[in-house]
Scaffold this motif. Sequence first.
Motif, PDB file in Angstrom:
ATOM      1  N   ALA A 246      -3.228  -4.537  -1.971  1.00 18.59           N
ATOM      2  CA  ALA A 246      -3.844  -5.652  -1.264  1.00 18.59           C
ATOM      3  C   ALA A 246      -5.222  -5.915  -1.842  1.00 18.59           C
ATOM      4  N   ASP A 247      -5.559  -7.188  -1.928  1.00 18.32           N
ATOM      5  CA  ASP A 247      -6.872  -7.616  -2.374  1.00 18.32           C
ATOM      6  C   ASP A 247      -7.478  -8.436  -1.239  1.00 18.32           C
ATOM      7  N   ASN A 248      -8.602  -7.958  -0.703  1.00 17.91           N
ATOM      8  CA  ASN A 248      -9.288  -8.614   0.409  1.00 17.91           C
ATOM      9  C   ASN A 248      -8.341  -8.869   1.583  1.00 17.91           C
ATOM     10  N   GLY A 249      -7.508  -7.880   1.883  1.00 12.83           N
ATOM     11  CA  GLY A 249      -6.625  -7.955   3.044  1.00 12.83           C
ATOM     12  C   GLY A 249      -5.357  -8.756   2.855  1.00 12.83           C
ATOM     13  N   SER A 250      -5.118  -9.251   1.649  1.00 13.72           N
ATOM     14  CA  SER A 250      -3.915 -10.032   1.355  1.00 13.72           C
ATOM     15  C   SER A 250      -2.998  -9.221   0.436  1.00 13.72           C
ATOM     16  N   VAL A 251      -1.722  -9.118   0.812  1.00 14.91           N
ATOM     17  CA  VAL A 251      -0.769  -8.325   0.044  1.00 14.91           C
ATOM     18  C   VAL A 251      -0.427  -9.052  -1.254  1.00 14.91           C
ATOM     19  N   LYS A 252      -0.660  -8.372  -2.371  1.00 10.92           N
ATOM     20  CA  LYS A 252      -0.362  -8.920  -3.697  1.00 10.92           C
ATOM     21  C   LYS A 252       0.891  -8.293  -4.307  1.00 10.92           C
ATOM     22  N   LYS A 253       1.154  -7.041  -3.979  1.00 12.95           N
ATOM     23  CA  LYS A 253       2.334  -6.322  -4.466  1.00 12.95           C
ATOM     24  C   LYS A 253       2.859  -5.477  -3.310  1.00 12.95           C
ATOM     25  N   LEU A 254       4.182  -5.397  -3.186  1.00  7.38           N
ATOM     26  CA  LEU A 254       4.805  -4.587  -2.142  1.00  7.38           C
ATOM     27  C   LEU A 254       6.082  -3.985  -2.695  1.00  7.38           C
ATOM     28  N   PHE A 255       6.195  -2.680  -2.570  1.00  7.18           N
ATOM     29  CA  PHE A 255       7.352  -1.953  -3.079  1.00  7.18           C
ATOM     30  C   PHE A 255       7.870  -1.027  -1.980  1.00  7.18           C
ATOM     31  N   VAL A 256       9.052  -1.323  -1.473  1.00 11.40           N
ATOM     32  CA  VAL A 256       9.663  -0.549  -0.388  1.00 11.40           C
ATOM     33  C   VAL A 256      10.883   0.163  -0.949  1.00 11.40           C
ATOM     34  N   GLU A 257      10.933   1.451  -0.714  1.00  9.78           N
ATOM     35  CA  GLU A 257      12.039   2.250  -1.238  1.00  9.78           C
ATOM     36  C   GLU A 257      13.308   2.057  -0.415  1.00  9.78           C
ATOM     37  N   ALA A 258      14.434   2.112  -1.092  1.00 10.04           N
ATOM     38  CA  ALA A 258      15.722   2.206  -0.411  1.00 10.04           C
ATOM     39  C   ALA A 258      15.780   3.581   0.256  1.00 10.04           C
ATOM     40  N   PRO A 259      16.531   3.721   1.343  1.00  6.78           N
ATOM     41  CA  PRO A 259      16.608   5.023   2.014  1.00  6.78           C
ATOM     42  C   PRO A 259      16.992   6.145   1.048  1.00  6.78           C
ATOM     43  N   GLY A 260      16.233   7.223   1.110  1.00  5.49           N
ATOM     44  CA  GLY A 260      16.503   8.395   0.287  1.00  5.49           C
ATOM     45  C   GLY A 260      16.028   8.308  -1.152  1.00  5.49           C
ATOM     46  N   GLU A 261      15.417   7.190  -1.538  1.00  5.72           N
ATOM     47  CA  GLU A 261      14.980   7.045  -2.925  1.00  5.72           C
ATOM     48  C   GLU A 261      13.471   7.208  -3.070  1.00  5.72           C
ATOM     49  N   PHE A 262      13.066   7.518  -4.293  1.00  6.58           N
ATOM     50  CA  PHE A 262      11.649   7.578  -4.650  1.00  6.58           C
ATOM     51  C   PHE A 262      11.516   7.060  -6.067  1.00  6.58           C
ATOM     52  N   LYS A 263      11.245   5.765  -6.194  1.00  9.95           N
ATOM     53  CA  LYS A 263      11.109   5.129  -7.496  1.00  9.95           C
ATOM     54  C   LYS A 263       9.932   4.167  -7.518  1.00  9.95           C
ATOM     55  N   VAL A 264      10.006   3.137  -6.677  1.00 12.07           N
ATOM     56  CA  VAL A 264       9.070   2.015  -6.771  1.00 12.07           C
ATOM     57  C   VAL A 264       7.759   2.211  -6.011  1.00 12.07           C
ATOM     58  N   SER A 265       7.631   3.286  -5.256  1.00  9.57           N
ATOM     59  CA  SER A 265       6.378   3.512  -4.521  1.00  9.57           C
ATOM     60  C   SER A 265       5.508   4.585  -5.172  1.00  9.57           C
ATOM     61  N   SER A 266       5.902   5.045  -6.334  1.00 11.05           N
ATOM     62  CA  SER A 266       5.143   6.099  -7.012  1.00 11.05           C
ATOM     63  C   SER A 266       3.831   5.563  -7.581  1.00 11.05           C
TER      64      SER A 266
END
Length: 162
Positions: free
Chosen positions: A130-150
């Motif tokens: 987030a930049d100044n309280g506005s979301v610029k990028k968001l990465f939510v993992e599928a259940p049981g996964e660890f890839k895009v939030s690293s």
Amino acid sequence: MTIKVGDRIPEANLQRIRDGVEIVDTPTLFDGKKVVLFAVPGAFTPTCSERHLPGYVQHFDQFRARGIEVLCMSVNDPFVMQAWGQSQHVPEGLQMLADGNADFTRALGLELDASAYGMGTRSRRFALYADNGSVKKLFVEAPGEFKVSSAEYMLDELAAMD
């Protein structure tokens, strides 16, 4: 409704420990700042302790070199978050935030029902920039996964913005 790129970070209160338990609101954490927030389903849980938090600890200086604050959040109490941070040798400045009642997690629309595992409502595993309280990028993992939030994935995404 789940938060998405372009949305403002919702107002909520979180807890952290500095000189005792401190309540901190999201405008204080996000407004006027560049922030990476990553959330884990539970402190001291295997993937969270072996991979997720350690990646952000390892790459903390790279985020700071970009002028980015790093926040770690879990639906735990602030004492657990403090103990987990100490056990993981979290550097000063990487904030360990507690969302004890999952109020912020629900406001983001990123709650997870972990009742089947005896954990109640928890946060999904995610990372956002987030930049100044506005979301610029968001990465939510599928259940049981660890890839895009690293930390590594987030750093690659931030580099692509340059």
